[in-house]
Design an enzyme around this catalytic site. Structure first.
Site, PDB file in Angstrom:
ATOM      1  N   ASP A   4       0.838  -1.190   0.000  1.00  0.00           N
ATOM      2  CA  ASP A   4       0.000   0.000   0.000  1.00  0.00           C
ATOM      3  C   ASP A   4       0.881   1.251   0.000  1.00  0.00           C
ATOM      4  OD1 ASP A   4      -3.003   0.863   0.456  1.00  0.00           O
ATOM      5  OD2 ASP A   4      -1.864   2.002   1.941  1.00  0.00           O
TER       6      ASP A   4
ATOM      7  N   HIS B  93      -7.082  -6.831  -0.159  1.00  0.00           N
ATOM      8  CA  HIS B  93      -6.053  -5.799  -0.186  1.00  0.00           C
ATOM      9  C   HIS B  93      -4.908  -6.065   0.781  1.00  0.00           C
ATOM     10  CE1 HIS B  93      -4.103  -1.957  -0.442  1.00  0.00           C
ATOM     11  NE2 HIS B  93      -4.432  -1.611   0.790  1.00  0.00           N
TER      12      HIS B  93
END
Length: 294
Positions: A105, A274
């Site tokens: 991320d 994610h």
């Protein structure tokens, strides 16, 4: 978690970086994403430490790291360039002039910038569940705007997003933010989730908003300039993404990253959403062990 690791706080030119380090072997720096901390690597850090000297650090302003209150006239103090510089200084302070690095991320975006700004420092790099920032901003559609609502919310001028994010209990916000992809929270152990909540304070909220503001302004300008100049990642690059997340659905991930890299990019999808290293630690570990070899 992090058995045998030591904690440290290292002063850089612009921040104080909190980290854990342990293990032996080639140095491997691990960087987390938003709104997490270095604990996002808790499922694989101990195993990696059997092969590498692992450094798991909080990005400036996140976790227990402290960045400047003033983000700068153009948010430059929270650019990925500034974050990458912190981590290069951290590794140098620990005795490592070059190292392996992996980022998830926001940590992955820091790794991307680190590869461009410090090519002599990065031996190999792994980037988890992101597309390049410039690609994201130039390929906006309704689905992305719906799923990634925080990107456009957090870039609004101070103090609008800070006041709203800080007006609700941190536990409430974190539960909704971390579960927005519909996969629940079961893969976050209570002690890890509680730490994420503890660190989600006024300092971190402001720093994370400055991070996103920088991404939409000065970072985008730097990325665009690199593309125009033909600057690419010189280090070997591993790219992983969650099969059940939004990144893989946004396009041919490897091809998109290949446009930014000088060498062939390797990688693939993991059985996760994610939060790749927390949802599918086994696959992440196997990819890392295969990739981070001399």
């Amino acid at each position: 978690m992090f058995e045998g690791f030591s904690t440290a706080d290292i002063e850089t030119a612009g921040a104080r970086i909190h980290l854990r380090h342990g293990g032996s072997g080639p140095p491997l720096l691990l960087l987390h994403g938003n709104p997490a901390t270095h604990l996002s690597w808790h499922r694989i850090a101990d195993r990696l430490a059997e092969r590498y000297t692992v450094v798991a650090a909080d990005l400036r302003g996140y976790g227990d790291s402290i960045g400047p209150r003033d983000g700068g006239a153009r948010h430059e103090h929270y650019s990925f360039r500034a974050m990458a510089q912190d981590q290069v200084e951290v590794m140098r302070a620990l005795g490592f002039d070059s190292f392996y690095v992996a980022g998830h991320d926001r940590g992955g975006r820091t790794v991307h910038r680190m590869c461009l700004d410090h090519p002599g420092r990065v031996r190999k790099a792994a980037i988890l569940d992101i597309l390049p920032s410039q690609h994201v901003w130039t390929h906006v559609d309704k689905k992305w705007a719906t799923d990634a609502w925080h990107w456009t919310f957090m870039i609004q001028p101070e103090p609008f997003p800070e006041r709203l994010m800080g007006s609700v209990p941190a536990d409430w916000f974190m539960r909704h933010k971390l579960s927005k992809n519909g996969r629940g929270l079961d893969f976050f152990p209570k002690e890890v989730f509680d730490e994420y909540v503890r660190c989600f304070n006024e300092k971190t909220i402001h720093a994370s908003c400055e991070d996103y503001r920088a991404c939409a302004s000065i970072d985008l300008e730097m990325d665009t300039a690199d593309i125009q100049a033909g600057n690419k990642v010189a280090a070997p690059l591993l790219v992983l993404w969650g099969r059940h997340g939004g990144v893989g659905a946004a396009g041919d991930v490897l091809s998109i990253w290949q446009e930014r890299a000088a060498l062939p990019v390797v990688g693939g999808a993991t059985e996760s959403g994610h939060y790749v290293p927390e949802e599918d630690p086994e696959s992440t570990y196997r990819w890392f062990v295969r990739f981070f070899q001399d």
